[in-house]
Design an enzyme around this catalytic site. Structure first.
Site, short mmCIF file in Angstrom:
data_model
loop_
_atom_site.label_atom_id
_atom_site.label_comp_id
_atom_site.label_asym_id
_atom_site.label_seq_id
_atom_site.Cartn_x
_atom_site.Cartn_y
_atom_site.Cartn_z
N HIS A 157 0.84 -1.22 0.00
CA HIS A 157 0.00 0.00 0.00
C HIS A 157 0.87 1.26 0.00
O HIS A 157 0.43 2.31 0.50
CB HIS A 157 -0.94 0.05 1.21
CG HIS A 157 -1.66 -1.24 1.47
ND1 HIS A 157 -2.91 -1.51 0.98
CD2 HIS A 157 -1.29 -2.36 2.15
CE1 HIS A 157 -3.28 -2.72 1.36
NE2 HIS A 157 -2.30 -3.27 2.06
N SER A 291 14.68 21.16 -16.01
CA SER A 291 13.50 22.01 -16.18
C SER A 291 13.94 23.31 -16.84
O SER A 291 15.01 23.83 -16.55
CB SER A 291 12.89 22.30 -14.81
OG SER A 291 12.16 23.50 -14.86
N LYS A 297 16.21 21.51 -10.81
CA LYS A 297 15.48 20.25 -11.05
C LYS A 297 16.27 19.21 -11.84
O LYS A 297 17.00 19.52 -12.76
CB LYS A 297 14.19 20.54 -11.83
CG LYS A 297 13.21 21.35 -11.04
CD LYS A 297 12.28 20.48 -10.24
CE LYS A 297 11.11 20.09 -11.11
NZ LYS A 297 10.36 19.03 -10.56
N GLU A 304 9.19 8.48 -16.63
CA GLU A 304 7.80 8.92 -16.78
C GLU A 304 7.24 8.51 -18.13
O GLU A 304 6.07 8.13 -18.25
CB GLU A 304 7.69 10.43 -16.59
CG GLU A 304 7.91 10.84 -15.15
CD GLU A 304 8.14 12.34 -14.99
OE1 GLU A 304 7.60 12.91 -14.05
OE2 GLU A 304 8.87 12.93 -15.80
#
Ligand code: ARG
Length: 455
Positions: A157, A291, A297, A304
């Site tokens: 979980h 970024s 970043k 992704e």
């Protein structure tokens, strides 16, 4: 407009909008090599059954060889005005051998031809994908050498559950890839090559001539690597079913969707682990992106996209399933649309497997951070402590309850269990002994206590 394989019964020229709407060359050009091989087998079949003389056969074979070599060397120019790959190859052949080309399509329909091409192509692609699966498995196994002995929290979980070896986590993906590998090989093996279905009802050539010559070709095992490694049965066409069967496309799309799902889960693990909040792993700069606005970043875009492509992989499967669901027997032109999703899924998975293998090889584990995060967490030993009480004769459910209360007390009072003396522990259970539980609350002892696991 380029030459067609049909047209005699039409009084009007095809509307250019129709040409453009119906053509498949923009994607079925990928079947070019398979189409030539299929044609070469067909030419041998035509000779064997008396439709071609030996000389005619030789001339056609040579012509097809030339076109094949042009394709291999990249010289071949696809005519994008031409309806499909079959017409493209036939027209190219005509340039080399002239009118004899008109005999090539004897007793043949593109319905059967395209299926043979697609099956051969798919076997070859499946083989390439399985070998990429094996590469990623290898990269993961090598990553396991680097990760040996590292203990991390395991999650259910996405909540901390019990301590595990990082290598066991990584090996779960090896297991998945192993299943993928076998599934793809099984699907490849199940694809049976055949010719002779004609448009739907067979041809005047005997079935055994078809099977014998396809088998001979398989024995030659020259041009298509897949034939070497994926067992290739030949079958006599049950013509109606043969030309309208796309089960193999659906099976492949389904297996590739599963590979994608596995890679997506792995990508998600790495995305989570590489956040500042977790900081268990560092992605190599070469496999991360920045970024345009926020200079600090380092984004996991590769991972992704691996996760994101899963949507397209599932979509491809659903697209093929939906395309098939309402088709009356036998061939229908809808089936032409089996190719874009199939090719797309093959391409996506090949790219994903390659990039993931390269990325995995560069992962750096932040062992200090991982260790610290475990040290601070006593809850991760709750199950071990419950087992300890069971060892002292306390029934499991009672032990569960006792440790639950102990954990909750520790949280509320902000007191470490390790620092509680026997007096304090006694209020939960006489069986809890400070020196013993301190020993138990050790990552290595915790992980090693679970001996049911194969490592
Ligand atoms: N491009 C077609 C396909 O991919 C080839 C078969 C065409 N057959 C036909 N009867 N129009 O399915």
């Amino acid at each position: 407009m380029a030459k067609k394989l049909w047209g005699g019964r039409f009084k009007k020229k095809t509307n250019p909008l129709v040409e453009d709407f119906t053509k498949s060359i923009d994607y079925d050009y990928k079947l070019a090599k398979a189409d030539i091989i299929g044609s070469q087998i067909h030419v041998s079949i035509l000779e064997k059954s008396g439709f071609l003389t030996h000389e005619e056969k030789e001339k056609l074979m040579k012509g097809l060889d030339i076109v094949y070599n042009e394709l291999k060397s990249g010289e071949f120019v696809f005519d994008r005005e031409c309806e499909d790959i079959h017409t493209n190859i036939q027209n190219a052949l005509e340039e080399h051998i002239g009118d004899l080309v008109l005999k090539l399509h004897t007793a043949r329909s593109r319905n059967d031809q395209v299926l043979f091409d697609l099956k051969l192509f798919s076997k070859n692609e499946l083989l390439a994908i399985t070998s990429l699966c094996a590469d990623l498995k290898k990269a993961l196994n090598t990553a396991c050498v680097k990760a040996k002995g590292i203990i991390i929290p395991g999650y259910t979980h996405l909540q901390r559950a019990q301590l595990i070896y990082l290598t066991d986590h990584l090996k779960s993906y090896v297991e998945m890839l192993d299943r993928d590998y076998n599934r793809l090989i099984e699907i490849g093996t199940r694809i049976k090559l055949s010719l002779g279905a004609g448009a739907l009802a067979g041809t005047p050539i005997k079935a055994d001539i078809y099977s014998k010559l396809i088998q001979e070709f398989i024995k030659e095992q020259k041009k298509f690597a897949a034939i070497l490694n994926i067992k290739s049965d030949v079958t006599t066409p049950k013509a109606l079913d043969t030309v309208s069967d796309r089960d193999f496309v659906i099976e492949i799309l389904s297996a590739l969707a599963i590979v994608g799902m596995h890679l997506s889960r792995f990508a998600e693990d790495l995305i989570i682990w590489s956040t500042k909040e977790f900081n268990f792993v560092q992605l190599d700069d070469a496999f991360a992106t920045g970024s345009s606005l926020m200079p600090q970043k380092k984004n996991p875009d590769v991972l992704e996209l691996v996760r994101g492509y899963t949507g397209i992989l599932y979509g491809n499967l659903v697209s093929a399933l939906t395309m098939m669901k309402g088709l009356p027997l036998t061939y229908n032109r809808d089936m032409q649309l089996d190719k874009p999703p199939l090719f797309s899924s093959f391409e996506i998975i090949a790219k994903e497997l390659k990039v993931m293998a390269a990325l995995v090889a560069t992962l750096e584990w932040n062992t200090g951070v991982i260790q610290k995060s475990i040290e601070e967490d006593e809850g991760i030993y709750a199950t071990d402590l419950a087992y300890y009480l069971i060892g002292k004769g306390i029934p499991f459910s009672r032990a569960h309850e006792i440790i639950g209360r102990l954990m909750s007390y520790s949280l509320e009072s902000q007191k470490k269990i390790r620092q509680m003396k026997d007096e304090e522990l006694k209020t939960f259970s006489e069986a809890l002994k400070h020196t013993e539980i301190v020993k138990l609350m050790d990552p290595v002892i915790s992980v090693k206590s679970r001996v049911s696991v194969e490592r």
